[in-house]
Design an enzyme around this catalytic site. Structure first.
Site, PDB file in Angstrom:
ATOM      1  CE  LYS A 126      43.938  44.505  38.867  1.00 55.63           C
ATOM      2  NZ  LYS A 126      42.535  44.598  38.413  1.00 55.63           N
ATOM      3  CG  ASP A 144      42.196  44.898  43.736  1.00 58.62           C
ATOM      4  OD1 ASP A 144      42.236  45.630  44.756  1.00 58.62           O
ATOM      5  OD2 ASP A 144      41.984  43.671  43.803  1.00 58.62           O
TER       6      ASP A 144
END
Length: 214
Positions: A126, A144
């Site tokens: 991420k 996310d």
């Protein structure tokens, strides 16, 4: 009947078109001036809001001005500096370790390549994808909590694992839209599609959404 990949691609292009109008200014909500700040801010944002991170980093980046300041930081002091972001012990340890590795292995610079970024303490896919996309302009999918929730509700994936979701979305979202699409998902998740009580009746993409699990 299971939706074909070609149909998903067609549907997601329509969603992207609408997002482009509704969230034309969607961007990373973390405040930064360089790739190191973005890297650190993204680490601080784990289990914390971007708003809170921006409050903390306003003073943090005045105190620690470069990779050497962070690498040589007193860990206990850094913990106090970032305490309000949560999980501050682990974050402080990772930030210092990350900056030490940047100095020893990358001449103090934040690397562009995924495999290099993933070697850094506290950096997962991420964070790596966010830095690559927002600073270096390299296409990628940032997964996310918003992307996880919305991609499932939209029927774009059936996976819950972030890496599997990333791989699924990479097959569907054209490269030129990948970075902006991920930011738009965040905006949309906050505005219309929260975890509890999504606003399907006024959602601009309601007709394109199968509302899986809603």
């Amino acid at each position: 009947m299971r939706e074909k990949i070609a149909d998903k691609k067609e549907r997601i292009l329509k969603i992207i078109e609408i997002f482009g109008k509704v969230y034309s200014d969607a961007d990373c909500t973390l405040e930064y001036d360089n790739p190191l700040q973005l890297l650190i801010s993204t680490q601080l944002a784990a289990q914390c809001t971007d708003k809170r991170v921006n409050i903390v980093t306003k003073d943090l980046y005045k105190k620690y001005r470069d990779v050497y300041d962070f690498a040589n930081a007193d860990e206990l002091e850094l913990r106090e500096d970032i305490k309000s972001t949560g999980f501050f012990r682990n974050k402080a340890k990772n930030i210092i370790g990350c900056c030490k590795m940047l100095i020893s292995d990358y001449n103090g610079e934040v690397p562009r390549e995924m495999e290099d970024l993933l070697k850094l303490p506290g950096v997962g896919r991420k964070t790596a994808n966010l830095v690559r996309g927002d600073y270096f302009g390299i296409p990628g999918i940032v997964v996310d909590t918003h992307a996880t929730r919305l991609s499932n509700r939209l029927g774009l994936t059936t996976n819950k694992d972030p890496k599997k979701i990333e791989m699924d979305l990479l097959k569907l979202v054209p490269e030129e839209y990948q970075t902006s699409f991920c930011h738009q998902l965040v905006y949309h998740g906050r505005e219309y599609c929260p975890a509890a009580r999504p606003k399907c009746d006024i959602c601009p993409i309601s007709e394109l959404c199968p509302k899986v699990g809603v």
